[in-house]
Design a protein around this motif. Structure first.
Motif, PDB file in Angstrom:
ATOM      1  N   ALA A 189       0.363   4.092   2.155  1.00  0.00           N
ATOM      2  CA  ALA A 189       0.250   5.005   3.292  1.00  0.00           C
ATOM      3  C   ALA A 189      -1.202   5.327   3.613  1.00  0.00           C
ATOM      4  N   GLU A 190      -2.034   5.404   2.580  1.00  0.00           N
ATOM      5  CA  GLU A 190      -3.460   5.666   2.814  1.00  0.00           C
ATOM      6  C   GLU A 190      -4.120   4.472   3.500  1.00  0.00           C
ATOM      7  N   THR A 191      -3.817   3.249   3.051  1.00  0.00           N
ATOM      8  CA  THR A 191      -4.434   2.071   3.667  1.00  0.00           C
ATOM      9  C   THR A 191      -3.962   1.881   5.110  1.00  0.00           C
ATOM     10  N   MET A 192      -2.724   2.307   5.408  1.00  0.00           N
ATOM     11  CA  MET A 192      -2.196   2.191   6.767  1.00  0.00           C
ATOM     12  C   MET A 192      -2.640   3.345   7.668  1.00  0.00           C
ATOM     13  N   GLY A 193      -3.205   4.393   7.074  1.00  0.00           N
ATOM     14  CA  GLY A 193      -3.678   5.521   7.859  1.00  0.00           C
ATOM     15  C   GLY A 193      -2.640   6.595   8.117  1.00  0.00           C
ATOM     16  N   PHE A 194      -1.502   6.557   7.398  1.00  0.00           N
ATOM     17  CA  PHE A 194      -0.467   7.570   7.576  1.00  0.00           C
ATOM     18  C   PHE A 194      -0.893   8.919   7.006  1.00  0.00           C
ATOM     19  N   ILE A 195      -1.628   8.871   5.895  1.00  0.00           N
ATOM     20  CA  ILE A 195      -2.107  10.091   5.238  1.00  0.00           C
ATOM     21  C   ILE A 195      -3.584   9.918   4.929  1.00  0.00           C
ATOM     22  N   LYS A 252       8.790   9.356  -2.017  1.00  0.00           N
ATOM     23  CA  LYS A 252       7.559   8.962  -1.343  1.00  0.00           C
ATOM     24  C   LYS A 252       6.465  10.001  -1.500  1.00  0.00           C
ATOM     25  N   MET A 253       6.841  11.258  -1.676  1.00  0.00           N
ATOM     26  CA  MET A 253       5.831  12.301  -1.789  1.00  0.00           C
ATOM     27  C   MET A 253       5.050  12.202  -3.095  1.00  0.00           C
ATOM     28  N   PRO A 295      -0.386  13.293  -4.255  1.00  0.00           N
ATOM     29  CA  PRO A 295       0.996  13.741  -4.108  1.00  0.00           C
ATOM     30  C   PRO A 295       1.118  14.824  -3.031  1.00  0.00           C
ATOM     31  N   ILE A 296       2.202  14.763  -2.280  1.00  0.00           N
ATOM     32  CA  ILE A 296       2.454  15.706  -1.198  1.00  0.00           C
ATOM     33  C   ILE A 296       3.315  16.838  -1.751  1.00  0.00           C
TER      34      ILE A 296
END
Length: 71
Positions: free
Chosen positions: A15-21, A5-6, A26-27
């Motif tokens: 994750a960006e569209t859901m607001g998680f990050i 996932k990273m 890349p993490i």
């Protein structure tokens, strides 16, 4: 989207569209922790600010900048 996932582009976009990050980039995992090493060096007597004498051995033992397991 289940694995890596990273760095998985599909997951990062989701994750960006859901607001998680905040950004779909890349993490990067940071294994070595510089602030913990500074604590450890302070316990060994380096620097201007030193921890209390009673806590120095505990800080020196457990503030390892690399992850480890102890029992």
């Amino acid at each position: 989207q289940r694995y890596y996932k990273m760095a998985n582009r599909s997951y990062l976009d989701f994750a960006e569209t859901m607001g998680f990050i905040p950004k779909a980039e890349p993490i990067v995992f940071q294994l070595y922790c510089e602030p913990m090493q500074r604590f450890r060096l302070a316990a060994r007597g380096h620097g201007r600010v030193l921890p209390p004498e009673a806590e120095r051995s505990r800080i020196d033992t457990y503030m390892d900048p690399l992850p480890f397991w102890y029992t």
